[in-house]
Design an enzyme around this catalytic site. Structure first.
Site, PDB file in Angstrom:
ATOM      1  CE  LYS A 133     -13.467   6.123  -6.219  1.00  0.00           C
ATOM      2  NZ  LYS A 133     -12.915   5.920  -7.583  1.00  0.00           N
ATOM      3  CD  GLU A 183      -6.782   0.977  -5.653  1.00  0.00           C
ATOM      4  OE1 GLU A 183      -6.137   1.326  -6.670  1.00  0.00           O
ATOM      5  OE2 GLU A 183      -7.426   1.774  -4.948  1.00  0.00           O
ATOM      6  CG  HIS A 187      14.251   6.333  17.763  1.00  0.00           C
ATOM      7  ND1 HIS A 187      15.047   6.383  18.885  1.00  0.00           N
ATOM      8  CD2 HIS A 187      15.091   6.082  16.725  1.00  0.00           C
ATOM      9  CE1 HIS A 187      16.324   6.188  18.535  1.00  0.00           C
ATOM     10  NE2 HIS A 187      16.371   6.024  17.222  1.00  0.00           N
TER      11      HIS A 187
HETATM   12  O1  F6P Z   1      -8.622   4.329  -5.502  1.00  0.00           O
HETATM   13  C1  F6P Z   1      -9.419   4.124  -6.602  1.00  0.00           C
HETATM   14  C2  F6P Z   1      -8.738   4.696  -7.837  1.00  0.00           C
HETATM   15  O2  F6P Z   1      -9.497   4.378  -8.961  1.00  0.00           O
HETATM   16  C3  F6P Z   1      -7.315   4.189  -8.007  1.00  0.00           C
HETATM   17  O3  F6P Z   1      -7.235   2.907  -8.533  1.00  0.00           O
HETATM   18  C4  F6P Z   1      -6.754   5.264  -8.892  1.00  0.00           C
HETATM   19  O4  F6P Z   1      -5.339   5.253  -8.927  1.00  0.00           O
HETATM   20  C5  F6P Z   1      -7.329   6.519  -8.208  1.00  0.00           C
HETATM   21  O5  F6P Z   1      -8.620   6.103  -7.742  1.00  0.00           O
HETATM   22  C6  F6P Z   1      -7.413   7.731  -9.095  1.00  0.00           C
HETATM   23  O6  F6P Z   1      -8.193   7.433 -10.218  1.00  0.00           O
HETATM   24  P1  F6P Z   1      -8.090   8.410 -11.500  1.00  0.00           P
HETATM   25  O7  F6P Z   1      -6.672   8.347 -11.991  1.00  0.00           O
HETATM   26  O8  F6P Z   1      -9.076   7.859 -12.477  1.00  0.00           O
HETATM   27  O9  F6P Z   1      -8.451   9.799 -11.031  1.00  0.00           O
END
Ligand code: F6P
Length: 515
Positions: free
Chosen positions: A485, A333, A364
């Protein structure tokens, strides 16, 4: 000679000859760990060219900028102060604020663990359910799993991250809402998965606790106004997850308060101490002996010049079984990008696919592929037994790790197979050939302790940031997670039959799903 020319030259060299020339000369020491980097497609000239690159890209300056609290996250105009979460007495006001957020969390944790902070009915808590995802889940889950045998008695810890309703069902199964604490971690306090599970957990608590239900919640966030509005109850607790701490760099923060509650006192303290000592190593050690710089250069070399598209982390350590999953978010990420902070396309490969698992188990499973598929994958052995009281087990774990690294590197020629097993038909002998030439790094610690887990993770944080500098990406933002999202939100009306998906394939899929 350019790095590309060195790579072309070394790709066609004998790997065995290269590593024999490096044997015993490529070991780096860092707090709690010895790291052997012998088995790589490198020689003195290529290392010198990499050192020049490190100087040209001013890696030492990048380290200074990080610890000076400079704006290293340019797209979000922020410093990256995760190191302040484990610093004793940081200088700047911003770093001190980050540091004090940990102290607040630790004092809350000890009040809960000590029974001074109790349920709405005045009883001690008997279970903690941690709800979060990504950087608000992987870190605490890794620490709690690694030191599962260091838990305080009488306190159970469960986790929930998934939107699949079963995940929370399982996390709550058999628990008593009247004595359960819900720890909700979300830096944004806007993550759909976490808000969904928190709302269901709230209903569950309220099914058994009326007034004062808020005292069953600790919310950790950089958005206290959202958390306060969500709670709507003065009895809840809200802890700070500073904006200057990236989610995937927040294992040290109040986000791990569930671990501070459930694990014995010294675990989190030692864990942060190991990271603090690694920070000192990275800040003060000259490049040639600086573990983070050496590893970042290797990552840059293996992906951008040797063309290796993945790296496998093989944890010869039961306590580190969740480390690959944790590092996938940290590294992929952070550096799974192809556009620079200035908006230019990057013309080399950047972060590799990181995968892996427990080494003994993988032998394995996918080690056949590592040894005899055409793909060359650099591997990373992390040998750190969780217990040392049984010599036979430790010896076996060690022997297998060493053997796998040796066979991956040296391979086995047809001549060697035929010399050792002359009775084999040729077609079988041919199938026993190992191409070899598989590079690997070998991390070793005599036993895995909280200190060593902390120093190792801090090392990987710095390695990730510095590799990002070499690749030319911003390691601290994550614009690539937003689109999915957004699209998910747009598809819900189509799934409810109130709209039609724009994309024809998705629309057809929805039709199929609904039949
Ligand atoms: O995967 C996207 C992200 O923003 C991550 O960087 C982060 O750790 C996760 O989602 C959770 O985000 P939040 O802590 O704002 O709920």
């Amino acid at each position: 000679m350019s790095l590309k020319h060195h790579a072309d030259r070394l790709k066609s060299s004998s790997f065995r000859k290269l590593i024999e020339a490096r044997a015993g000369m490529a070991t780096v020491s860092a707090p709690g760990w010895s790291i052997d980097l012998t088995r790589h497609y490198l020689d003195v000239d290529a290392e010198a060219a990499l050192a020049e690159t490190a100087a040209e890209k001013n890696l030492k300056g990048a380290v200074t900028r990080l610890f000076d609290g400079d704006i290293v996250n340019t797209s979000e105009d922020r410093a990256a102060l995760h190191w302040a979460l484990r610093a004793g007495a940081p200088k700047s006001e911003a770093a001190q604020k980050v540091c004090s957020s940990v102290q607040t969390a630790e004092s809350l944790a000890s009040r809960i663990a000590g029974g001074q902070m109790v349920t709405a009915e005045g009883r001690p808590f008997t279970a903690i359910v941690h709800i979060g995802i990504g950087g608000s889940d992987f870190g605490p889950r890794l620490v709690a799993d690694a030191f599962h045998d260091c838990r305080r008695p009488g306190l159970e810890l469960r986790y929930c991250a998934n939107l699949d309703p079963l995940d929370l069902d399982l996390a709550l199964e058999g628990l008593d809402p009247a004595t359960t604490l819900i720890v909700g971690v979300s830096k944004s306090f806007g993550t759909e998965e976490t808000l969904y599970n928190l709302a269901r957990a709230r209903d569950w608590v309220q099914s058994s606790v009326n007034d004062g239900w808020g005292s069953h919640f600790v919310l950790v966030t950089a958005s206290p106004s959202r958390a306060t509005a969500w709670l709507g109850n003065p009895d809840g607790h809200i802890l700070d997850l500073p904006e200057t701490v990236g989610g995937r760099f927040s294992i040290w923060s109040a986000g791990s308060v569930a671990c501070s509650i459930v694990l014995e006192n010294d675990v989190m303290r030692e864990f942060r101490q190991g990271a603090a000592d690694m920070d000192t190593h990275v800040a003060e050690t000259p490049m040639a002996e600086n573990a983070a710089i050496r590893l970042a250069l290797l990552d840059y070399w293996n992906s951008a010049f040797m063309g290796f598209g993945s790296r496998a982390l093989l944890a010869y350590s039961r306590r580190l079984r969740l480390l690959p999953a944790y590092l996938q978010q940290l590294e992929m990420e952070s550096n799974g990008k192809s556009v620079s902070p200035g908006g230019e396309a990057i013309d080399t490969a950047t972060a590799p696919l990181l995968w892996g698992g427990e080494g003994t188990i993988g032998q394995h499973s996918y080690h056949q592929w590592l040894h005899q598929s055409p793909a060359i994958v650099p591997t990373e052995f992390v040998l750190a037994p969780g217990a040392t009281d049984d010599a036979e087990g430790v010896t076996g774990l060690t022997a297998h790790a060493l053997a796998q690294a040796e066979v991956l590197a040296n391979g086995r020629t047809l001549e060697e197979v035929r010399a050792e097993e002359p009775e084999l038909p040729l077609e079988i002998a041919a199938q026993k050939v190992h191409a070899g030439g598989r590079p690997s790094s070998f991390f070793h610690a005599p036993v895995l302790t909280p200190y060593r887990l902390g120093s190792l993770i801090a090392l990987f944080e710095h390695r990730t940031y510095l590799a990002g500098v070499l690749w030319g990406v911003n390691s601290f933002d994550q614009w690539g997670v937003e689109r999915g999202k957004t699209m998910a939100g747009r598809l819900k009306p189509a799934l409810a039959g109130k709209d039609k998906a724009d994309d024809p394939v998705t629309a057809a899929l929805i039709d199929t799903l609904k039949r």
